[in-house]
Design a protein around this motif. Structure first.
Motif, PDB file in Angstrom:
ATOM      1  N   ALA A  19       0.824  -1.207   0.000  1.00 20.73           N
ATOM      2  CA  ALA A  19       0.000   0.000   0.000  1.00 20.73           C
ATOM      3  C   ALA A  19       0.858   1.257   0.000  1.00 20.73           C
ATOM      4  O   ALA A  19       0.576   2.226  -0.722  1.00 20.73           O
ATOM      5  CB  ALA A  19      -0.932  -0.006   1.211  1.00 20.73           C
ATOM      6  N   ILE A  20       1.926   1.242   0.782  1.00 17.99           N
ATOM      7  CA  ILE A  20       2.780   2.431   0.860  1.00 17.99           C
ATOM      8  C   ILE A  20       3.518   2.663  -0.456  1.00 17.99           C
ATOM      9  O   ILE A  20       3.589   3.794  -0.945  1.00 17.99           O
ATOM     10  CB  ILE A  20       3.762   2.292   2.035  1.00 17.99           C
ATOM     11  N   THR A  21       4.049   1.602  -1.042  1.00 23.29           N
ATOM     12  CA  THR A  21       4.787   1.777  -2.300  1.00 23.29           C
ATOM     13  C   THR A  21       3.863   2.116  -3.469  1.00 23.29           C
ATOM     14  O   THR A  21       4.315   2.656  -4.474  1.00 23.29           O
ATOM     15  CB  THR A  21       5.602   0.512  -2.642  1.00 23.29           C
ATOM     16  N   LEU A  22       2.574   1.819  -3.325  1.00 26.31           N
ATOM     17  CA  LEU A  22       1.620   2.176  -4.381  1.00 26.31           C
ATOM     18  C   LEU A  22       1.583   3.678  -4.608  1.00 26.31           C
ATOM     19  O   LEU A  22       1.302   4.136  -5.719  1.00 26.31           O
ATOM     20  CB  LEU A  22       0.224   1.659  -4.020  1.00 26.31           C
ATOM     21  N   THR A  23       1.909   4.455  -3.575  1.00 24.99           N
ATOM     22  CA  THR A  23       1.855   5.914  -3.701  1.00 24.99           C
ATOM     23  C   THR A  23       2.843   6.434  -4.740  1.00 24.99           C
ATOM     24  O   THR A  23       2.663   7.536  -5.254  1.00 24.99           O
ATOM     25  CB  THR A  23       2.135   6.601  -2.352  1.00 24.99           C
ATOM     26  N   TYR A  24       3.900   5.679  -5.038  1.00 20.40           N
ATOM     27  CA  TYR A  24       4.784   6.106  -6.125  1.00 20.40           C
ATOM     28  C   TYR A  24       4.717   5.174  -7.334  1.00 20.40           C
ATOM     29  O   TYR A  24       4.967   5.599  -8.463  1.00 20.40           O
ATOM     30  CB  TYR A  24       6.230   6.263  -5.647  1.00 20.40           C
ATOM     31  N   ARG A  25       4.349   3.896  -7.122  1.00 15.26           N
ATOM     32  CA  ARG A  25       4.256   2.990  -8.260  1.00 15.26           C
ATOM     33  C   ARG A  25       3.152   3.399  -9.226  1.00 15.26           C
ATOM     34  O   ARG A  25       3.174   3.041 -10.410  1.00 15.26           O
ATOM     35  CB  ARG A  25       4.023   1.555  -7.775  1.00 15.26           C
ATOM     36  N   MET A  56      -2.991   7.858   8.289  1.00 17.83           N
ATOM     37  CA  MET A  56      -2.238   7.523   7.088  1.00 17.83           C
ATOM     38  C   MET A  56      -3.040   6.612   6.158  1.00 17.83           C
ATOM     39  O   MET A  56      -3.012   6.784   4.934  1.00 17.83           O
ATOM     40  CB  MET A  56      -0.904   6.878   7.465  1.00 17.83           C
ATOM     41  N   TRP A  57      -3.766   5.644   6.723  1.00 20.28           N
ATOM     42  CA  TRP A  57      -4.590   4.782   5.879  1.00 20.28           C
ATOM     43  C   TRP A  57      -5.658   5.595   5.145  1.00 20.28           C
ATOM     44  O   TRP A  57      -5.962   5.335   3.975  1.00 20.28           O
ATOM     45  CB  TRP A  57      -5.262   3.697   6.720  1.00 20.28           C
ATOM     46  N   CYS A  58      -6.227   6.590   5.829  1.00 16.15           N
ATOM     47  CA  CYS A  58      -7.237   7.442   5.197  1.00 16.15           C
ATOM     48  C   CYS A  58      -6.644   8.329   4.111  1.00 16.15           C
ATOM     49  O   CYS A  58      -7.290   8.629   3.104  1.00 16.15           O
ATOM     50  CB  CYS A  58      -7.930   8.306   6.256  1.00 16.15           C
ATOM     51  N   ALA A  59      -5.396   8.732   4.326  1.00 15.78           N
ATOM     52  CA  ALA A  59      -4.757   9.643   3.370  1.00 15.78           C
ATOM     53  C   ALA A  59      -4.227   8.924   2.137  1.00 15.78           C
ATOM     54  O   ALA A  59      -4.083   9.541   1.066  1.00 15.78           O
ATOM     55  CB  ALA A  59      -3.613  10.387   4.057  1.00 15.78           C
ATOM     56  N   LEU A  60      -3.941   7.630   2.239  1.00 20.20           N
ATOM     57  CA  LEU A  60      -3.307   6.904   1.136  1.00 20.20           C
ATOM     58  C   LEU A  60      -4.080   7.002  -0.186  1.00 20.20           C
ATOM     59  O   LEU A  60      -3.477   7.282  -1.228  1.00 20.20           O
ATOM     60  CB  LEU A  60      -3.093   5.437   1.523  1.00 20.20           C
ATOM     61  N   PRO A  61      -5.395   6.784  -0.204  1.00 15.64           N
ATOM     62  CA  PRO A  61      -6.105   6.894  -1.495  1.00 15.64           C
ATOM     63  C   PRO A  61      -5.991   8.278  -2.122  1.00 15.64           C
ATOM     64  O   PRO A  61      -5.872   8.411  -3.348  1.00 15.64           O
ATOM     65  CB  PRO A  61      -7.560   6.572  -1.123  1.00 15.64           C
ATOM     66  N   ALA A  88      -3.538  11.778  -6.325  1.00 16.06           N
ATOM     67  CA  ALA A  88      -2.743  12.983  -6.586  1.00 16.06           C
ATOM     68  C   ALA A  88      -1.455  12.648  -7.315  1.00 16.06           C
ATOM     69  O   ALA A  88      -1.032  13.374  -8.225  1.00 16.06           O
ATOM     70  CB  ALA A  88      -2.446  13.699  -5.265  1.00 16.06           C
ATOM     71  N   GLN A  89      -0.817  11.537  -6.942  1.00 16.85           N
ATOM     72  CA  GLN A  89       0.424  11.140  -7.593  1.00 16.85           C
ATOM     73  C   GLN A  89       0.178  10.717  -9.039  1.00 16.85           C
ATOM     74  O   GLN A  89       0.989  10.997  -9.924  1.00 16.85           O
ATOM     75  CB  GLN A  89       1.073   9.995  -6.820  1.00 16.85           C
TER      76      GLN A  89
END
Length: 234
Positions: A68-74, A123-128, A133-134
């Protein structure tokens, strides 16, 4: 000292060579970004082949949390118009001895669970939101002054130095991992200082200020030269 530079021509990363008078061993720091142009990773790989030993970042193992965390840049290269790729260097295929002192997924999860629940939920709420945005703005951010980084605390760092969330975030995503890396580099200094070798340290740019300060404070290493590599042209 500038580590990541933004200008009208684009974004660049400084490959730093650290030396000290009493040691033959030299450290070559490669400040990395999770996504960049293919040409950037090709240029880094070419220089890594000239090193004698590589110390490479990478949380070993897989988990839903790291996915989930790496999805923010992948997600950025998924927007094909970006022209960017995720770090595609096959480090173990470069023909250079390699060590990875980073944490495992289990150790990372332990640090994550030590963060107060309210911050984990935040952080879980902010991830989507971050992922969306990315996808649409990742390239623009990579070409903005926001990406700049140097080895001195920024005004933003000072503003949030007493912020509890920032403190927990840094401990989970940086502090413990930096300590482990510096312990591994210190062991190399202890055991191999008499060898004329180049040790390539390949870590995310955000870790580099701590690496520079740690090697200076513990062993007297100082940056002596820098070579700029283009991350992305404007």
């Amino acid at each position: 000292m500038q580590i990541i530079e933004h200008s009208i021509i684009g974004t660049r990363s400084a490959v730093l060579r650290l030396r000290r008078p009493s040691s033959q061993l030299q450290f070559v720091l490669f400040p990395m970004l999770h996504v960049a142009s293919p040409e950037f990773y090709a240029a880094v790989a070419q220089r890594l082949r000239q090193c004698d030993l590589l110390v490479v970042e990478g949380v070993s193992g897989r988990s839903v949390l790291t996915w989930a965390i790496t999805l923010t840049y992948r997600v950025i290269p998924a927007n094909r118009r970006s022209g960017l790729v995720v770090d595609n260097i096959a480090y173990r295929s470069l023909g250079v001895e390699l060590i990875s002192p980073d944490v495992t997924t289990a150790e990372f999860a332990q640090g994550w669970r030590a963060m107060p629940q309210r911050y984990r939920l935040l952080m879980w709420c902010a991830l989507p939101i971050v992922v969306v945005a990315q996808f649409f703005g990742g390239t623009r951010r990579l070409l903005s002054p926001e990406v700049e980084l140097n080895d001195l605390p920024s005004a933003k760092d000072e503003r949030y130095s007493d912020d509890e969330f920032a403190e927990h975030f840094e401990r989970t995503f940086g502090g413990d991992r930096d300590d482990r890396l510096l312990a591994a580099l210190s062991e190399l200094v202890r055991t191999r200082s008499s060898e004329r070798i180049d040790v390539g340290v390949v870590y995310g740019a955000g870790h580099v200020p701590s690496i520079v300060r740690g090697l200076a404070d513990r062993h007297g290493y100082r940056p002596r030269t820098a070579e700029w590599l283009t991350v992305l042209d404007a």
